[in-house]
Structures are given as C-alpha cells and as structure tokens.
Design a protein around this motif. Structure first.
Motif, PDB file in Angstrom:
ATOM      1  N   MET A 157       0.810  -1.201   0.000  1.00  0.00           N
ATOM      2  CA  MET A 157       0.000   0.000   0.000  1.00  0.00           C
ATOM      3  C   MET A 157       0.858   1.271   0.000  1.00  0.00           C
ATOM      4  O   MET A 157       0.431   2.278  -0.526  1.00  0.00           O
ATOM      5  CB  MET A 157      -0.882   0.017   1.244  1.00  0.00           C
ATOM      6  CG  MET A 157      -2.320  -0.414   1.100  1.00  0.00           C
ATOM      7  SD  MET A 157      -3.038  -0.212  -0.479  1.00  0.00           S
ATOM      8  CE  MET A 157      -4.445   0.673  -0.068  1.00  0.00           C
ATOM      9  N   ILE A 158       2.033   1.190   0.591  1.00  0.00           N
ATOM     10  CA  ILE A 158       2.888   2.370   0.647  1.00  0.00           C
ATOM     11  C   ILE A 158       3.304   2.810  -0.756  1.00  0.00           C
ATOM     12  O   ILE A 158       3.445   3.997  -1.023  1.00  0.00           O
ATOM     13  CB  ILE A 158       4.117   2.132   1.559  1.00  0.00           C
ATOM     14  CG1 ILE A 158       4.845   3.452   1.826  1.00  0.00           C
ATOM     15  CG2 ILE A 158       5.088   1.195   0.934  1.00  0.00           C
ATOM     16  CD1 ILE A 158       4.432   4.084   3.078  1.00  0.00           C
ATOM     17  N   TRP A 159       3.482   1.862  -1.671  1.00  0.00           N
ATOM     18  CA  TRP A 159       3.860   2.198  -3.040  1.00  0.00           C
ATOM     19  C   TRP A 159       2.758   2.990  -3.728  1.00  0.00           C
ATOM     20  O   TRP A 159       3.024   3.861  -4.548  1.00  0.00           O
ATOM     21  CB  TRP A 159       4.224   0.944  -3.831  1.00  0.00           C
ATOM     22  CG  TRP A 159       3.075  -0.025  -3.992  1.00  0.00           C
ATOM     23  CD1 TRP A 159       2.746  -1.052  -3.173  1.00  0.00           C
ATOM     24  CD2 TRP A 159       2.115  -0.001  -5.038  1.00  0.00           C
ATOM     25  NE1 TRP A 159       1.632  -1.690  -3.630  1.00  0.00           N
ATOM     26  CE2 TRP A 159       1.210  -1.066  -4.782  1.00  0.00           C
ATOM     27  CE3 TRP A 159       1.904   0.784  -6.157  1.00  0.00           C
ATOM     28  CZ2 TRP A 159       0.132  -1.352  -5.593  1.00  0.00           C
ATOM     29  CZ3 TRP A 159       0.821   0.502  -6.975  1.00  0.00           C
ATOM     30  CH2 TRP A 159      -0.047  -0.559  -6.696  1.00  0.00           C
ATOM     31  N   LYS A 171       0.609   5.065  -2.219  1.00  0.00           N
ATOM     32  CA  LYS A 171       0.668   6.425  -1.681  1.00  0.00           C
ATOM     33  C   LYS A 171       1.808   7.205  -2.325  1.00  0.00           C
ATOM     34  O   LYS A 171       1.652   8.373  -2.681  1.00  0.00           O
ATOM     35  CB  LYS A 171       0.849   6.391  -0.158  1.00  0.00           C
ATOM     36  CG  LYS A 171      -0.375   5.928   0.584  1.00  0.00           C
ATOM     37  CD  LYS A 171      -0.127   5.917   2.085  1.00  0.00           C
ATOM     38  CE  LYS A 171      -1.327   5.342   2.819  1.00  0.00           C
ATOM     39  NZ  LYS A 171      -1.107   5.270   4.250  1.00  0.00           N
ATOM     40  N   ARG A 172       2.950   6.568  -2.473  1.00  0.00           N
ATOM     41  CA  ARG A 172       4.089   7.231  -3.108  1.00  0.00           C
ATOM     42  C   ARG A 172       3.786   7.568  -4.568  1.00  0.00           C
ATOM     43  O   ARG A 172       4.152   8.634  -5.057  1.00  0.00           O
ATOM     44  CB  ARG A 172       5.336   6.361  -3.022  1.00  0.00           C
ATOM     45  CG  ARG A 172       5.909   6.305  -1.643  1.00  0.00           C
ATOM     46  CD  ARG A 172       7.161   5.498  -1.602  1.00  0.00           C
ATOM     47  NE  ARG A 172       7.666   5.450  -0.230  1.00  0.00           N
ATOM     48  CZ  ARG A 172       8.622   4.667   0.175  1.00  0.00           C
ATOM     49  NH1 ARG A 172       9.216   3.840  -0.677  1.00  0.00           N
ATOM     50  NH2 ARG A 172       9.017   4.687   1.423  1.00  0.00           N
TER      51      ARG A 172
END
Length: 158
Positions: A1-3, A5-6
């Motif tokens: 999920m962090i990818w 957001k980035r």
C-alpha cells in the motif's frame, strides 16, 4: 500500500510542476516583456494560422483562454521544419485558422515570445484569406548584422 501512496504523491507533484511551468511560461507577468519597437495590436478580430503546439485544444485554452473557433487551413509555399517554417514552393503546411480577439492575440504573442523568438507576419492561405503566422526569428549567430551608424558608440581618450 505504501507504493500506492508514493505513486499518488509523485503524480501530484509532477502535475503541480507541469502546471507551474505552464503558468510561468505562458501566463505569468515574468520572463517576457513585449519589445517596445513592436506596433500596438489593432483593436479588431484577428485571424491566426497555427501549425504547431497550438493545434491542440488544451494548449489553446491555457494560452488564450478560448478555443479560437478553429477551422482547417493550409499554407502553400512553405514546409514545416520542427518549430519553424521555411519557404518551399513545392510544399504546404496544414494547420488551423483561429479567430481571436486582440486580448487573445496579445496572449499568443506572449506565448510565442514575439520579437524575441518569433515574428508575426501576415500570409495568404490556400483559400485566399489572410492570417497572421508566427515564424521563428533567425538565430543571431547565423546573421551577418552590422549595427546602424547611430548605434555605434565612439570612444575617445583625453
């Protein structure tokens, strides 16, 4: 999920960067002053033949704030070479004929950096109508220009 957001953050930063660049180069009060030697724009409707980036509606809306009511048009006796036109009796350039207000023409002059990067010349199109056409100014290094006598400064030593 962090990818994800980035990716969203990077995409937004790129979009903001492009929007800022477009505003700075096309609409901001900085980076261009109309040369004083250019004549004032006549207060009437103008016809402009466009053959490059201004063929695209989003660019016209950003630059002029209007579509310019485009109609297909052809300029005979020229050929396109990148961002410029050169004379060629056996060729033609397809583009659009825009109808613009004096304010829109002023914004086009700013976009094309009239007097610095381009000059605006009146040309007859294939249908017999006349329109302004932006043509790149020659590179100063390619010209053999000598300043007029009144611009040559004389230096004297006492």
């Amino acid at each position: 999920m962090i990818w994800l957001k980035r990716l969203v953050v990077v995409s937004l930063l790129c979009l903001i960067g492009v929007a800022t660049w477009l505003w700075l180069t096309m609409l901001s009060p900085w980076f261009y002053e109309r040369p004083e030697e250019l004549p004032d724009i006549e207060q009437r409707t103008h016809q402009v033949f466009v053959y490059g980036t201004l063929r695209y509606l989003p660019i016209r809306w950003v630059v002029m704030g209007t579509s310019g009511s485009p109609k297909p048009a052809r300029l005979d006796g020229f050929e396109r070479q990148g961002l410029d036109l050169s004379r060629n009796a056996d060729s033609h350039v397809d583009g659009l004929l825009l109808t613009v207000s004096p304010e829109a023409l002023q914004r086009l002059d700013r976009y094309e950096r009239l007097g610095i990067r381009y000059e605006r010349v009146e040309q007859t199109l294939a249908d017999g109508s006349t329109a302004w056409v932006y043509v790149r100014l020659p590179m100063v290094s390619e010209l053999d220009i000598h300043p007029p006598a009144h611009q040559i400064a004389l230096v004297t030593y006492d």
